[in-house]
Design a protein around this motif. Structure first.
Motif, PDB file in Angstrom:
ATOM      1  N   ALA A  83       0.916  -0.881   0.798  1.00  0.00           N
ATOM      2  CA  ALA A  83      -0.440  -0.339  -0.543  1.00  0.00           C
ATOM      3  C   ALA A  83       0.863   1.013  -0.459  1.00  0.00           C
ATOM      4  CB  ALA A  83      -0.584  -0.562   1.001  1.00  0.00           C
ATOM      5  N   THR A  84       0.480   1.993  -0.479  1.00  0.00           N
ATOM      6  CA  THR A  84       1.032   3.606  -0.843  1.00  0.00           C
ATOM      7  C   THR A  84      -0.208   4.512  -0.067  1.00  0.00           C
ATOM      8  OG1 THR A  84       0.336   4.357  -3.183  1.00  0.00           O
ATOM      9  CG2 THR A  84       2.154   2.834  -2.344  1.00  0.00           C
ATOM     10  N   ASP A  85      -1.562   4.615  -0.055  1.00  0.00           N
ATOM     11  CA  ASP A  85      -1.935   5.962   0.451  1.00  0.00           C
ATOM     12  C   ASP A  85      -2.158   5.431   1.642  1.00  0.00           C
ATOM     13  OD1 ASP A  85      -5.169   4.734   0.161  1.00  0.00           O
ATOM     14  OD2 ASP A  85      -4.147   3.588  -1.254  1.00  0.00           O
ATOM     15  N   PRO A  86      -2.066   6.412   2.203  1.00  0.00           N
ATOM     16  CA  PRO A  86      -2.478   5.741   3.709  1.00  0.00           C
ATOM     17  C   PRO A  86      -3.476   5.833   4.402  1.00  0.00           C
ATOM     18  CG  PRO A  86      -1.617   8.766   2.999  1.00  0.00           C
ATOM     19  CD  PRO A  86      -1.783   8.139   1.942  1.00  0.00           C
ATOM     20  N   ALA A  87      -5.268   6.587   3.516  1.00  0.00           N
ATOM     21  CA  ALA A  87      -6.080   5.429   4.168  1.00  0.00           C
ATOM     22  C   ALA A  87      -5.816   4.419   3.713  1.00  0.00           C
ATOM     23  CB  ALA A  87      -6.998   6.185   2.795  1.00  0.00           C
ATOM     24  N   THR A  88      -5.746   3.424   3.060  1.00  0.00           N
ATOM     25  CA  THR A  88      -5.295   1.960   2.492  1.00  0.00           C
ATOM     26  C   THR A  88      -4.472   1.410   3.802  1.00  0.00           C
ATOM     27  OG1 THR A  88      -6.065   2.234   0.476  1.00  0.00           O
ATOM     28  CG2 THR A  88      -4.728   0.510   1.042  1.00  0.00           C
ATOM     29  N   ILE A  89      -3.269   2.187   3.975  1.00  0.00           N
ATOM     30  CA  ILE A  89      -2.360   1.695   5.141  1.00  0.00           C
ATOM     31  C   ILE A  89      -3.090   1.659   6.725  1.00  0.00           C
ATOM     32  CG2 ILE A  89      -0.075   2.420   6.059  1.00  0.00           C
ATOM     33  CD1 ILE A  89       0.613   3.164   3.723  1.00  0.00           C
ATOM     34  N   SER A 165      -7.593   7.689   7.679  1.00  0.00           N
ATOM     35  CA  SER A 165      -7.695   8.879   7.484  1.00  0.00           C
ATOM     36  C   SER A 165      -7.110   8.681   5.842  1.00  0.00           C
ATOM     37  CB  SER A 165      -6.480   9.358   8.288  1.00  0.00           C
ATOM     38  OG  SER A 165      -6.500  11.129   7.965  1.00  0.00           O
ATOM     39  N   PHE A 166      -7.383  10.119   4.953  1.00  0.00           N
ATOM     40  CA  PHE A 166      -6.048  10.151   3.803  1.00  0.00           C
ATOM     41  C   PHE A 166      -5.290  10.897   4.362  1.00  0.00           C
ATOM     42  CE2 PHE A 166     -10.361   9.340   1.954  1.00  0.00           C
ATOM     43  CZ  PHE A 166      -9.181   8.065   1.635  1.00  0.00           C
ATOM     44  N   GLU A 167      -4.574  11.338   5.769  1.00  0.00           N
ATOM     45  CA  GLU A 167      -3.662  12.252   6.292  1.00  0.00           C
ATOM     46  C   GLU A 167      -2.604  10.652   6.144  1.00  0.00           C
ATOM     47  OE1 GLU A 167      -3.368  15.427   5.739  1.00  0.00           O
ATOM     48  OE2 GLU A 167      -5.787  16.011   4.814  1.00  0.00           O
ATOM     49  N   LYS A 168      -1.151  11.675   6.390  1.00  0.00           N
ATOM     50  CA  LYS A 168       0.135  10.587   6.721  1.00  0.00           C
ATOM     51  C   LYS A 168      -0.220   9.947   8.070  1.00  0.00           C
ATOM     52  CE  LYS A 168       4.908  10.180   7.134  1.00  0.00           C
ATOM     53  NZ  LYS A 168       6.248  11.050   6.914  1.00  0.00           N
ATOM     54  N   GLU A 169      -0.699  11.072   8.868  1.00  0.00           N
ATOM     55  CA  GLU A 169      -1.103  10.606  10.373  1.00  0.00           C
ATOM     56  C   GLU A 169      -2.325   9.745  10.767  1.00  0.00           C
ATOM     57  OE1 GLU A 169       1.682  10.284  12.638  1.00  0.00           O
ATOM     58  OE2 GLU A 169       2.755  11.172  11.669  1.00  0.00           O
ATOM     59  N   PRO A 170      -2.597   8.785  11.227  1.00  0.00           N
ATOM     60  CA  PRO A 170      -3.969   8.002  11.588  1.00  0.00           C
ATOM     61  C   PRO A 170      -4.215   9.296  11.988  1.00  0.00           C
ATOM     62  CG  PRO A 170      -2.248   7.028  13.066  1.00  0.00           C
ATOM     63  CD  PRO A 170      -1.142   7.911  12.361  1.00  0.00           C
ATOM     64  N   PRO A 171      -5.917   8.838  12.598  1.00  0.00           N
ATOM     65  CA  PRO A 171      -6.700   9.449  12.973  1.00  0.00           C
ATOM     66  C   PRO A 171      -6.474   9.868  14.410  1.00  0.00           C
ATOM     67  CG  PRO A 171      -7.976   8.160  12.408  1.00  0.00           C
ATOM     68  CD  PRO A 171      -7.145   8.192  11.311  1.00  0.00           C
ATOM     69  N   ALA A 172      -7.070  11.055  15.032  1.00  0.00           N
ATOM     70  CA  ALA A 172      -6.333  10.528  16.582  1.00  0.00           C
ATOM     71  C   ALA A 172      -8.104  10.599  17.025  1.00  0.00           C
ATOM     72  CB  ALA A 172      -6.821  12.157  17.377  1.00  0.00           C
ATOM     73  N   PRO A 173      -8.691   9.611  18.539  1.00  0.00           N
ATOM     74  CA  PRO A 173      -9.543   8.961  18.749  1.00  0.00           C
ATOM     75  C   PRO A 173     -10.643  10.342  19.103  1.00  0.00           C
ATOM     76  CG  PRO A 173      -7.886   8.359  20.315  1.00  0.00           C
ATOM     77  CD  PRO A 173      -6.649   9.038  18.762  1.00  0.00           C
ATOM     78  N   ASP A 174     -11.524   9.740  19.405  1.00  0.00           N
ATOM     79  CA  ASP A 174     -12.276  10.327  19.537  1.00  0.00           C
ATOM     80  C   ASP A 174     -12.911   9.690  21.636  1.00  0.00           C
ATOM     81  OD1 ASP A 174     -14.943  11.784  20.297  1.00  0.00           O
ATOM     82  OD2 ASP A 174     -15.353  12.176  18.348  1.00  0.00           O
TER      83      ASP A 174
END
Length: 213
Positions: A83-89, A165-174
């Motif tokens: 995988a290369t795109d952040p969301a898939t990773i 997330s489509f960003e490099k860092e995974p989304p922060a938990p809510d």
């Protein structure tokens, strides 16, 4: 033949009445988490990987090897490596906490467990979806018909609070969303009256308690 008893003596053995206590496992966990079939699955493998439809209902697993084959662990690892795109990773990484929890259970002598999957790791899992549907045998509700379960663990719970997330860092938990999901797990265990919940605190949470020597 020489007698084992002395002349005029007679010996008879009687059971002592002492019963030997043998160990018996009373710990049968159910793990809920992200899992998804993948393109790398071998249709000729034994045992075969579960389909997405099979993954969402409780499945009894007897070994790490069976889990790895049934839940596509090698395939998920290959997809993650490619995988290369952040969301898939992020989505593929969300399948790992479940695998790590099951591996740890068997590595520490566990005998058998149940697994209930959520097959869209790119998406959050709402409290309603986590709770599931008894008729469809999904989520926590599916475990109502599995009385041998004594523990319920959701190792991916904090990942379930947000979409990948489509960003490099995974989304922060809510945290509020996580608390709502934790409440569903506790409610299920309380109503069933025969099991306990195993829950993780939010990632990165630092303890403020004092350390005593």
């Amino acid at each position: 033949m020489t007698s084992q008893n002395p002349p005029g003596g007679y010996a008879q053995e009687f059971p002592s009445g002492v019963r030997v206590i043998t160990g018996a496992s009373t710990s049968v966990p159910a793990f809920l988490g992200y899992t998804k079939a993948c393109a790398h699955d071998d249709p000729d493998s034994t045992p075969k990987a579960f389909t997405d439809a099979e993954r969402v209902v409780p499945q009894k697993i007897g070994s790490w090897r069976e889990f790895a084959a049934r839940y596509s662990i090698a395939g998920i690892a290959r997809e993650l490596a490619d995988a290369t795109d952040p969301a898939t990773i992020h989505a593929r990484q969300r399948c790992l906490p479940l695998a790590e929890a099951v591996y740890g259970f068997f590595a520490n002598g566990g005998g058998a467990c149940y697994v209930v999957g959520f097959t869209s790791p790119q998406n959050a899992v709402s409290p309603e979806v986590l709770n599931g549907d008894a008729d469809a045998r999904t989520g926590l509700a599916a475990l109502e018909t599995v009385p041998e379960v004594t523990m319920v663990a959701v190792p991916s719970l904090w990942d379930m609070t947000a979409d990948a997330s489509f960003e490099k860092e995974p989304p922060a938990p809510d945290h509020a969303a996580g608390a709502a999901r934790m409440a569903e797990v506790v409610k299920h265990c309380t109503e069933q009256r025969n099991r306990l919940a195993i829950l993780d605190p939010p990632p990165g949470l630092m303890s403020r308690g004092s350390v005593m020597n």
